[in-house]
Design an enzyme around this catalytic site. Structure first.
Site, PDB file in Angstrom:
ATOM      1  N   GLY A  12       0.846  -1.201   0.000  1.00 63.92           N
ATOM      2  CA  GLY A  12       0.000   0.000   0.000  1.00 63.92           C
ATOM      3  C   GLY A  12       0.877   1.244   0.000  1.00 63.92           C
ATOM      4  CG  ASP A  38      -0.577   0.722  -3.886  1.00 58.71           C
ATOM      5  OD1 ASP A  38      -1.654   0.507  -4.456  1.00 58.71           O
ATOM      6  OD2 ASP A  38      -0.484   1.404  -2.850  1.00 58.71           O
ATOM      7  CG  ASP A  56      -4.898  -8.073  -5.021  1.00 61.92           C
ATOM      8  OD1 ASP A  56      -5.025  -7.726  -3.823  1.00 61.92           O
ATOM      9  OD2 ASP A  56      -5.846  -8.450  -5.725  1.00 61.92           O
ATOM     10  CE1 TYR A 146      -9.975   2.108   8.212  1.00 57.94           C
ATOM     11  CE2 TYR A 146     -10.757   3.741   9.791  1.00 57.94           C
ATOM     12  CZ  TYR A 146      -9.735   3.190   9.048  1.00 57.94           C
ATOM     13  OH  TYR A 146      -8.470   3.722   9.134  1.00 57.94           O
ATOM     14  CE  LYS A 150      -7.524   0.253   9.951  1.00 55.52           C
ATOM     15  NZ  LYS A 150      -6.312  -0.252   9.304  1.00 55.52           N
TER      16      LYS A 150
HETATM   17  P1  NAD Z   1      -4.760   5.054   1.424  1.00 55.22           P
HETATM   18  O1  NAD Z   1      -6.115   4.623   0.995  1.00 55.22           O
HETATM   19  O2  NAD Z   1      -4.289   6.419   1.068  1.00 55.22           O
HETATM   20  O3  NAD Z   1      -3.678   4.021   0.887  1.00 55.22           O
HETATM   21  C1  NAD Z   1      -3.890   2.640   0.864  1.00 55.22           C
HETATM   22  C2  NAD Z   1      -3.117   2.076  -0.298  1.00 55.22           C
HETATM   23  O4  NAD Z   1      -3.356   0.661  -0.324  1.00 55.22           O
HETATM   24  C3  NAD Z   1      -3.579   2.630  -1.658  1.00 55.22           C
HETATM   25  O5  NAD Z   1      -2.483   3.108  -2.392  1.00 55.22           O
HETATM   26  C4  NAD Z   1      -4.238   1.434  -2.340  1.00 55.22           C
HETATM   27  O6  NAD Z   1      -4.035   1.406  -3.750  1.00 55.22           O
HETATM   28  C5  NAD Z   1      -3.514   0.272  -1.663  1.00 55.22           C
HETATM   29  N1  NAD Z   1      -4.291  -0.969  -1.721  1.00 55.22           N
HETATM   30  C6  NAD Z   1      -5.624  -1.122  -1.547  1.00 55.22           C
HETATM   31  N2  NAD Z   1      -5.969  -2.410  -1.714  1.00 55.22           N
HETATM   32  C7  NAD Z   1      -4.826  -3.079  -1.981  1.00 55.22           C
HETATM   33  C8  NAD Z   1      -4.522  -4.440  -2.252  1.00 55.22           C
HETATM   34  N3  NAD Z   1      -5.488  -5.365  -2.301  1.00 55.22           N
HETATM   35  N4  NAD Z   1      -3.242  -4.794  -2.464  1.00 55.22           N
HETATM   36  C9  NAD Z   1      -2.254  -3.846  -2.431  1.00 55.22           C
HETATM   37  N5  NAD Z   1      -2.475  -2.535  -2.205  1.00 55.22           N
HETATM   38  C10 NAD Z   1      -3.754  -2.166  -1.986  1.00 55.22           C
HETATM   39  O7  NAD Z   1      -4.682   4.829   2.996  1.00 55.22           O
HETATM   40  P2  NAD Z   1      -3.725   5.548   4.053  1.00 55.22           P
HETATM   41  O8  NAD Z   1      -4.406   6.767   4.517  1.00 55.22           O
HETATM   42  O9  NAD Z   1      -2.341   5.625   3.526  1.00 55.22           O
HETATM   43  O10 NAD Z   1      -3.824   4.503   5.245  1.00 55.22           O
HETATM   44  C11 NAD Z   1      -2.897   3.455   5.409  1.00 55.22           C
HETATM   45  C12 NAD Z   1      -3.282   2.661   6.644  1.00 55.22           C
HETATM   46  O11 NAD Z   1      -3.316   3.531   7.778  1.00 55.22           O
HETATM   47  C13 NAD Z   1      -4.682   2.019   6.572  1.00 55.22           C
HETATM   48  O12 NAD Z   1      -4.661   0.803   7.268  1.00 55.22           O
HETATM   49  C14 NAD Z   1      -5.538   3.004   7.316  1.00 55.22           C
HETATM   50  O13 NAD Z   1      -6.671   2.378   7.862  1.00 55.22           O
HETATM   51  C15 NAD Z   1      -4.602   3.463   8.394  1.00 55.22           C
HETATM   52  N6  NAD Z   1      -4.988   4.767   8.940  1.00 55.22           N
HETATM   53  C16 NAD Z   1      -4.923   5.895   8.173  1.00 55.22           C
HETATM   54  C17 NAD Z   1      -5.308   7.105   8.708  1.00 55.22           C
HETATM   55  C18 NAD Z   1      -5.264   8.380   7.902  1.00 55.22           C
HETATM   56  O14 NAD Z   1      -5.753   9.412   8.388  1.00 55.22           O
HETATM   57  N7  NAD Z   1      -4.705   8.368   6.704  1.00 55.22           N
HETATM   58  C19 NAD Z   1      -5.753   7.176  10.046  1.00 55.22           C
HETATM   59  C20 NAD Z   1      -5.844   6.010  10.791  1.00 55.22           C
HETATM   60  C21 NAD Z   1      -5.430   4.800  10.232  1.00 55.22           C
HETATM   61  C1  AKB Z   2     -10.605   7.858   8.384  1.00 55.20           C
HETATM   62  O1  AKB Z   2     -11.127   8.985   8.535  1.00 55.20           O
HETATM   63  O2  AKB Z   2     -11.200   6.857   7.981  1.00 55.20           O
HETATM   64  C2  AKB Z   2      -9.139   7.720   8.761  1.00 55.20           C
HETATM   65  C3  AKB Z   2      -9.013   7.250  10.170  1.00 55.20           C
HETATM   66  C4  AKB Z   2      -9.122   8.222  11.271  1.00 55.20           C
HETATM   67  O3  AKB Z   2      -8.836   6.084  10.396  1.00 55.20           O
HETATM   68  N1  AKB Z   2      -8.495   8.962   8.530  1.00 55.20           N
END
Ligand code: NAD
Ligand code: AKB
Length: 315
Positions: A12, A38, A56, A146, A150
Protein backbone atom coordinates in the site's frame (compact mmCIF):
# COMPACT_ATOMS: atom_id res chain seq x y z
CA UNK A 1 24.14 5.29 8.94
CA UNK A 2 21.59 3.24 6.98
CA UNK A 3 20.79 -0.14 8.50
CA UNK A 4 21.51 -2.64 5.68
CA UNK A 5 20.39 -5.76 7.56
CA UNK A 6 16.69 -5.41 6.84
CA UNK A 7 14.68 -6.00 3.67
CA UNK A 8 11.34 -4.29 4.13
CA UNK A 9 8.18 -4.70 2.06
CA UNK A 10 5.71 -1.80 2.18
CA UNK A 11 2.23 -2.90 1.06
CA UNK A 12 0.00 0.00 0.00
CA UNK A 13 3.07 2.19 -0.65
CA UNK A 14 1.23 4.57 -3.02
CA UNK A 15 -1.32 5.74 -0.45
CA UNK A 16 -1.38 8.79 1.80
CA UNK A 17 0.92 7.27 4.43
CA UNK A 18 2.75 4.79 2.20
CA UNK A 19 4.53 7.35 0.01
CA UNK A 20 6.03 9.29 2.91
CA UNK A 21 6.79 6.21 5.00
CA UNK A 22 8.55 4.49 2.09
CA UNK A 23 10.72 7.55 1.43
CA UNK A 24 11.67 7.81 5.12
CA UNK A 25 12.42 4.08 5.42
CA UNK A 26 14.66 4.36 2.34
CA UNK A 27 16.65 7.07 4.11
CA UNK A 28 17.12 4.86 7.16
CA UNK A 29 17.71 1.43 5.61
CA UNK A 30 19.04 2.28 2.14
CA UNK A 31 16.96 2.71 -1.03
CA UNK A 32 17.42 -0.86 -2.32
CA UNK A 33 16.28 -2.45 0.94
CA UNK A 34 12.77 -1.01 0.85
CA UNK A 35 10.49 -2.76 -1.65
CA UNK A 36 7.45 -0.58 -2.33
CA UNK A 37 4.30 -2.33 -3.54
CA UNK A 38 0.70 -1.45 -4.36
CA UNK A 39 -2.22 -2.31 -6.61
CA UNK A 40 -1.86 1.11 -8.22
CA UNK A 41 0.79 2.45 -10.56
CA UNK A 42 3.94 3.64 -8.84
CA UNK A 43 3.39 7.06 -7.22
CA UNK A 44 5.37 9.84 -9.01
CA UNK A 45 7.20 10.72 -5.77
CA UNK A 46 8.48 7.14 -5.45
CA UNK A 47 9.72 6.87 -9.05
CA UNK A 48 13.49 6.44 -9.20
CA UNK A 49 13.88 6.18 -5.41
CA UNK A 50 14.01 2.36 -5.10
CA UNK A 51 12.41 -0.98 -6.10
CA UNK A 52 8.70 -1.06 -6.92
CA UNK A 53 6.51 -4.14 -7.50
CA UNK A 54 2.85 -4.52 -8.34
CA UNK A 55 1.08 -6.55 -5.64
CA UNK A 56 -2.48 -7.42 -4.70
CA UNK A 57 -2.13 -8.34 -1.02
CA UNK A 58 -5.36 -10.36 -1.28
CA UNK A 59 -3.37 -12.90 -3.30
CA UNK A 60 -1.54 -14.72 -0.53
CA UNK A 61 0.58 -16.90 -2.83
CA UNK A 62 1.96 -13.97 -4.83
CA UNK A 63 2.74 -12.18 -1.56
CA UNK A 64 4.46 -15.31 -0.19
CA UNK A 65 6.61 -15.65 -3.33
CA UNK A 66 7.59 -11.98 -3.09
CA UNK A 67 8.66 -12.41 0.55
CA UNK A 68 10.92 -15.31 -0.47
CA UNK A 69 12.25 -13.69 -3.65
CA UNK A 70 13.37 -10.52 -1.87
CA UNK A 71 14.37 -12.17 1.44
CA UNK A 72 11.92 -9.89 3.22
CA UNK A 73 12.51 -9.48 6.98
CA UNK A 74 9.77 -6.92 7.81
CA UNK A 75 6.39 -5.95 6.34
CA UNK A 76 4.49 -2.67 6.75
CA UNK A 77 0.88 -3.38 5.74
CA UNK A 78 -0.90 -0.15 4.80
CA UNK A 79 -3.48 -1.42 2.29
CA UNK A 80 -7.03 -0.90 3.59
CA UNK A 81 -10.45 0.56 2.85
CA UNK A 82 -10.99 3.63 5.06
CA UNK A 83 -14.08 4.71 6.99
CA UNK A 84 -16.16 6.69 4.48
CA UNK A 85 -15.46 4.34 1.54
CA UNK A 86 -16.05 1.36 3.83
CA UNK A 87 -19.61 2.44 4.62
CA UNK A 88 -20.41 2.39 0.88
CA UNK A 89 -19.52 -1.30 0.61
CA UNK A 90 -19.26 -2.85 4.09
CA UNK A 91 -18.69 -6.48 3.04
CA UNK A 92 -15.89 -5.51 0.67
CA UNK A 93 -14.27 -3.35 3.37
CA UNK A 94 -14.45 -6.18 5.90
CA UNK A 95 -13.06 -8.69 3.39
CA UNK A 96 -10.11 -6.53 2.29
CA UNK A 97 -9.21 -5.18 5.73
CA UNK A 98 -9.30 -8.60 7.40
CA UNK A 99 -7.94 -10.91 4.69
CA UNK A 100 -4.99 -8.65 3.88
CA UNK A 101 -3.94 -8.73 7.54
CA UNK A 102 -4.45 -12.50 7.92
CA UNK A 103 -2.39 -13.11 4.75
CA UNK A 104 0.48 -11.05 6.13
CA UNK A 105 0.34 -12.52 9.66
CA UNK A 106 0.22 -16.08 8.33
CA UNK A 107 3.14 -15.76 5.92
CA UNK A 108 5.11 -13.84 8.56
CA UNK A 109 4.59 -16.69 11.03
CA UNK A 110 5.48 -19.35 8.46
CA UNK A 111 8.64 -17.61 7.26
CA UNK A 112 9.73 -16.31 10.68
CA UNK A 113 9.72 -12.63 9.68
CA UNK A 114 11.31 -10.32 12.25
CA UNK A 115 8.67 -7.59 12.54
CA UNK A 116 5.26 -6.61 11.16
CA UNK A 117 3.66 -3.16 11.25
CA UNK A 118 -0.08 -2.72 10.80
CA UNK A 119 -1.97 0.49 11.61
CA UNK A 120 -5.21 0.63 13.52
CA UNK A 121 -7.24 3.83 14.02
CA UNK A 122 -9.20 5.96 16.47
CA UNK A 123 -12.13 4.41 14.55
CA UNK A 124 -11.99 1.40 16.91
CA UNK A 125 -13.81 3.59 19.44
CA UNK A 126 -17.57 4.01 19.26
CA UNK A 127 -20.30 6.08 20.91
CA UNK A 128 -20.01 4.17 24.21
CA UNK A 129 -16.31 5.03 24.66
CA UNK A 130 -15.41 8.17 26.67
CA UNK A 131 -15.21 11.10 24.22
CA UNK A 132 -12.50 13.15 25.91
CA UNK A 133 -9.04 11.73 26.54
CA UNK A 134 -10.23 8.30 25.44
CA UNK A 135 -8.13 5.80 27.41
CA UNK A 136 -5.98 3.00 25.98
CA UNK A 137 -8.22 0.38 27.60
CA UNK A 138 -11.94 1.19 27.69
CA UNK A 139 -15.29 0.14 26.24
CA UNK A 140 -14.76 -0.48 22.53
CA UNK A 141 -17.94 -0.82 20.47
CA UNK A 142 -17.26 0.61 16.99
CA UNK A 143 -20.26 1.33 14.76
CA UNK A 144 -18.54 1.55 11.34
CA UNK A 145 -17.37 -1.50 9.39
CA UNK A 146 -13.93 0.13 9.22
CA UNK A 147 -13.81 0.41 13.02
CA UNK A 148 -15.06 -3.14 13.46
CA UNK A 149 -12.34 -4.41 11.09
CA UNK A 150 -9.67 -2.41 12.91
CA UNK A 151 -10.77 -3.72 16.30
CA UNK A 152 -10.83 -7.32 15.01
CA UNK A 153 -7.41 -6.70 13.41
CA UNK A 154 -6.01 -5.54 16.75
CA UNK A 155 -7.19 -8.76 18.36
CA UNK A 156 -5.51 -10.80 15.59
CA UNK A 157 -2.24 -8.89 16.05
CA UNK A 158 -2.22 -9.61 19.77
CA UNK A 159 -3.19 -13.24 19.11
CA UNK A 160 -0.27 -13.83 16.71
CA UNK A 161 2.08 -12.21 19.20
CA UNK A 162 0.89 -14.21 22.21
CA UNK A 163 0.34 -17.51 20.47
CA UNK A 164 3.21 -17.56 17.91
CA UNK A 165 5.64 -14.96 19.27
CA UNK A 166 5.31 -12.83 16.12
CA UNK A 167 6.65 -9.29 16.70
CA UNK A 168 3.62 -7.32 15.47
CA UNK A 169 3.41 -3.62 16.30
CA UNK A 170 0.56 -1.20 15.77
CA UNK A 171 -0.64 2.38 16.32
CA UNK A 172 -4.16 3.75 16.47
CA UNK A 173 -3.55 6.73 14.18
CA UNK A 174 -5.75 9.80 14.53
CA UNK A 175 -6.82 11.58 11.30
CA UNK A 176 -3.64 12.30 9.34
CA UNK A 177 -2.97 15.55 7.52
CA UNK A 178 -0.42 15.80 4.72
CA UNK A 179 0.33 17.50 1.41
CA UNK A 180 2.50 15.00 -0.51
CA UNK A 181 -0.11 12.35 -1.42
CA UNK A 182 -3.89 12.37 -1.51
CA UNK A 183 -6.06 10.93 1.31
CA UNK A 184 -7.84 7.65 0.62
CA UNK A 185 -11.54 8.03 1.54
CA UNK A 186 -11.65 8.78 5.26
CA UNK A 187 -13.91 10.92 7.46
CA UNK A 188 -10.99 13.13 8.52
CA UNK A 189 -10.16 13.99 4.87
CA UNK A 190 -11.92 17.36 5.32
CA UNK A 191 -8.85 18.59 7.21
CA UNK A 192 -6.76 18.08 4.06
CA UNK A 193 -9.34 19.30 1.52
CA UNK A 194 -9.70 22.54 3.47
CA UNK A 195 -6.06 23.47 2.80
CA UNK A 196 -6.32 22.68 -0.92
CA UNK A 197 -9.52 24.73 -1.27
CA UNK A 198 -8.16 27.58 0.86
CA UNK A 199 -5.21 27.93 -1.50
CA UNK A 200 -7.04 27.26 -4.78
CA UNK A 201 -10.49 28.78 -4.22
CA UNK A 202 -10.28 30.87 -1.04
CA UNK A 203 -13.32 29.06 0.38
CA UNK A 204 -14.33 25.60 1.58
CA UNK A 205 -17.59 23.76 2.18
CA UNK A 206 -17.09 21.37 5.10
CA UNK A 207 -18.95 18.04 5.25
CA UNK A 208 -18.58 18.04 9.06
CA UNK A 209 -20.23 20.71 11.19
CA UNK A 210 -18.30 23.60 12.74
CA UNK A 211 -17.76 22.15 16.21
CA UNK A 212 -16.90 18.52 15.36
CA UNK A 213 -13.72 17.90 17.34
CA UNK A 214 -11.56 14.94 16.26
CA UNK A 215 -8.08 13.71 17.17
CA UNK A 216 -5.66 14.66 14.38
CA UNK A 217 -1.95 14.49 13.58
CA UNK A 218 0.44 16.00 11.04
CA UNK A 219 2.13 13.41 8.83
CA UNK A 220 5.74 14.06 9.95
CA UNK A 221 4.68 13.18 13.51
CA UNK A 222 2.88 10.03 12.30
CA UNK A 223 5.90 8.83 10.30
CA UNK A 224 8.22 9.49 13.23
CA UNK A 225 5.87 7.67 15.64
CA UNK A 226 5.75 4.67 13.31
CA UNK A 227 9.51 4.44 13.00
CA UNK A 228 10.12 5.05 16.71
CA UNK A 229 7.67 2.27 17.58
CA UNK A 230 9.29 -0.11 15.09
CA UNK A 231 12.81 0.69 16.33
CA UNK A 232 11.94 0.43 20.04
CA UNK A 233 13.37 -2.51 21.94
CA UNK A 234 10.78 -5.32 22.03
CA UNK A 235 10.93 -5.31 25.85
CA UNK A 236 9.41 -1.80 25.82
CA UNK A 237 6.31 -2.79 23.83
CA UNK A 238 3.68 -3.73 26.41
CA UNK A 239 0.68 -3.20 24.10
CA UNK A 240 0.45 -5.82 21.37
CA UNK A 241 -3.00 -4.87 20.12
CA UNK A 242 -2.47 -1.20 19.18
CA UNK A 243 -1.25 1.96 20.95
CA UNK A 244 -3.39 5.08 21.33
CA UNK A 245 -1.50 7.90 19.63
CA UNK A 246 -2.27 11.58 20.15
CA UNK A 247 -1.19 14.73 18.34
CA UNK A 248 -3.76 17.52 18.44
CA UNK A 249 -7.53 17.99 18.49
CA UNK A 250 -9.48 20.58 16.52
CA UNK A 251 -12.77 21.29 14.78
CA UNK A 252 -13.49 22.64 11.25
CA UNK A 253 -14.08 26.07 12.83
CA UNK A 254 -10.70 26.00 14.63
CA UNK A 255 -8.80 25.10 11.48
CA UNK A 256 -10.64 27.75 9.44
CA UNK A 257 -9.72 30.39 12.08
CA UNK A 258 -6.09 29.29 11.90
CA UNK A 259 -6.04 29.41 8.07
CA UNK A 260 -7.52 32.93 8.23
CA UNK A 261 -4.37 34.10 10.06
CA UNK A 262 -2.55 33.43 6.74
CA UNK A 263 -5.39 34.00 4.23
CA UNK A 264 -7.64 36.65 5.87
CA UNK A 265 -10.31 36.44 3.14
CA UNK A 266 -10.77 32.66 3.56
CA UNK A 267 -14.41 31.60 3.95
CA UNK A 268 -15.97 28.39 5.23
CA UNK A 269 -19.54 27.09 5.13
CA UNK A 270 -21.06 23.79 6.15
CA UNK A 271 -23.07 21.16 4.23
CA UNK A 272 -23.06 18.11 6.46
CA UNK A 273 -23.28 14.62 4.91
CA UNK A 274 -23.25 10.98 6.10
CA UNK A 275 -19.67 11.33 7.35
CA UNK A 276 -20.99 13.47 10.26
CA UNK A 277 -22.46 10.35 11.90
CA UNK A 278 -19.11 8.58 11.64
CA UNK A 279 -17.26 11.53 13.17
CA UNK A 280 -19.86 11.79 15.95
CA UNK A 281 -19.16 8.19 16.94
CA UNK A 282 -15.41 8.82 17.41
CA UNK A 283 -13.42 10.37 20.28
CA UNK A 284 -12.79 14.10 20.49
CA UNK A 285 -9.34 13.61 22.02
CA UNK A 286 -7.04 10.71 22.90
CA UNK A 287 -5.06 9.67 25.96
CA UNK A 288 -1.74 8.38 24.63
CA UNK A 289 0.08 8.15 27.97
CA UNK A 290 0.89 4.45 27.41
CA UNK A 291 2.82 5.23 24.20
CA UNK A 292 4.63 8.05 26.04
CA UNK A 293 5.48 5.79 28.96
CA UNK A 294 6.53 2.70 26.98
CA UNK A 295 8.60 4.05 24.09
CA UNK A 296 8.84 7.80 24.70
CA UNK A 297 6.25 9.14 22.23
CA UNK A 298 6.10 12.96 22.00
CA UNK A 299 4.24 14.88 19.24
CA UNK A 300 5.89 17.98 17.78
CA UNK A 301 3.17 19.64 15.71
CA UNK A 302 0.19 21.63 16.98
CA UNK A 303 -2.51 23.26 14.82
CA UNK A 304 -0.57 26.52 14.44
CA UNK A 305 2.70 24.92 13.31
CA UNK A 306 0.95 22.41 11.04
CA UNK A 307 -1.18 25.09 9.32
CA UNK A 308 1.86 27.22 8.57
CA UNK A 309 3.76 24.24 7.14
CA UNK A 310 0.80 22.99 5.06
CA UNK A 311 0.18 26.39 3.49
CA UNK A 312 3.88 26.89 2.75
CA UNK A 313 4.28 23.48 1.12
CA UNK A 314 1.01 22.95 -0.77
CA UNK A 315 1.54 23.58 -4.45
P1 NAD B 1 -4.76 5.05 1.42
O1 NAD B 1 -6.11 4.62 0.99
O2 NAD B 1 -4.29 6.42 1.07
O3 NAD B 1 -3.68 4.02 0.89
C1 NAD B 1 -3.89 2.64 0.86
C2 NAD B 1 -3.12 2.08 -0.30
O4 NAD B 1 -3.36 0.66 -0.32
C3 NAD B 1 -3.58 2.63 -1.66
O5 NAD B 1 -2.48 3.11 -2.39
C4 NAD B 1 -4.24 1.43 -2.34
O6 NAD B 1 -4.04 1.41 -3.75
C5 NAD B 1 -3.51 0.27 -1.66
N1 NAD B 1 -4.29 -0.97 -1.72
C6 NAD B 1 -5.62 -1.12 -1.55
N2 NAD B 1 -5.97 -2.41 -1.71
C7 NAD B 1 -4.83 -3.08 -1.98
C8 NAD B 1 -4.52 -4.44 -2.25
N3 NAD B 1 -5.49 -5.36 -2.30
N4 NAD B 1 -3.24 -4.79 -2.46
C9 NAD B 1 -2.25 -3.85 -2.43
N5 NAD B 1 -2.47 -2.54 -2.20
C10 NAD B 1 -3.75 -2.17 -1.99
O7 NAD B 1 -4.68 4.83 3.00
P2 NAD B 1 -3.72 5.55 4.05
O8 NAD B 1 -4.41 6.77 4.52
O9 NAD B 1 -2.34 5.63 3.53
O10 NAD B 1 -3.82 4.50 5.24
C11 NAD B 1 -2.90 3.46 5.41
C12 NAD B 1 -3.28 2.66 6.64
O11 NAD B 1 -3.32 3.53 7.78
C13 NAD B 1 -4.68 2.02 6.57
O12 NAD B 1 -4.66 0.80 7.27
C14 NAD B 1 -5.54 3.00 7.32
O13 NAD B 1 -6.67 2.38 7.86
C15 NAD B 1 -4.60 3.46 8.39
N6 NAD B 1 -4.99 4.77 8.94
C16 NAD B 1 -4.92 5.89 8.17
C17 NAD B 1 -5.31 7.10 8.71
C18 NAD B 1 -5.26 8.38 7.90
O14 NAD B 1 -5.75 9.41 8.39
N7 NAD B 1 -4.70 8.37 6.70
C19 NAD B 1 -5.75 7.18 10.05
C20 NAD B 1 -5.84 6.01 10.79
C21 NAD B 1 -5.43 4.80 10.23
C1 AKB C 1 -10.60 7.86 8.38
O1 AKB C 1 -11.13 8.99 8.53
O2 AKB C 1 -11.20 6.86 7.98
C2 AKB C 1 -9.14 7.72 8.76
C3 AKB C 1 -9.01 7.25 10.17
C4 AKB C 1 -9.12 8.22 11.27
O3 AKB C 1 -8.84 6.08 10.40
N1 AKB C 1 -8.50 8.96 8.53
Amino acid sequence: MPNRDEKILVVGACGQIGVELTLQLRKIHGDGNIIASDLREEHPLLKGTGPYVSLDIMNKETFHVLVLRYNITQVYLLAAILSATGEKNPTLAWHINMQSLLNVLDVAKEEGLKKIYWPSSIAVFGPSSPKENTPQHTTIEPTTVYGISKFAGERWCEYYNTRYGLDVRSLRYPGLISYKSQPGGGTTDYAIEIFHDAKNKGKYTSFLNADTYLPMMYMPDAIRATIELMEADASKISVRSSYNLGGMSFSPKDIADEIRKHIPSFEIDYTVDSRQAIADSWPRSIDDSKAKEDWGWKPEYDLERMTKDMLENLK
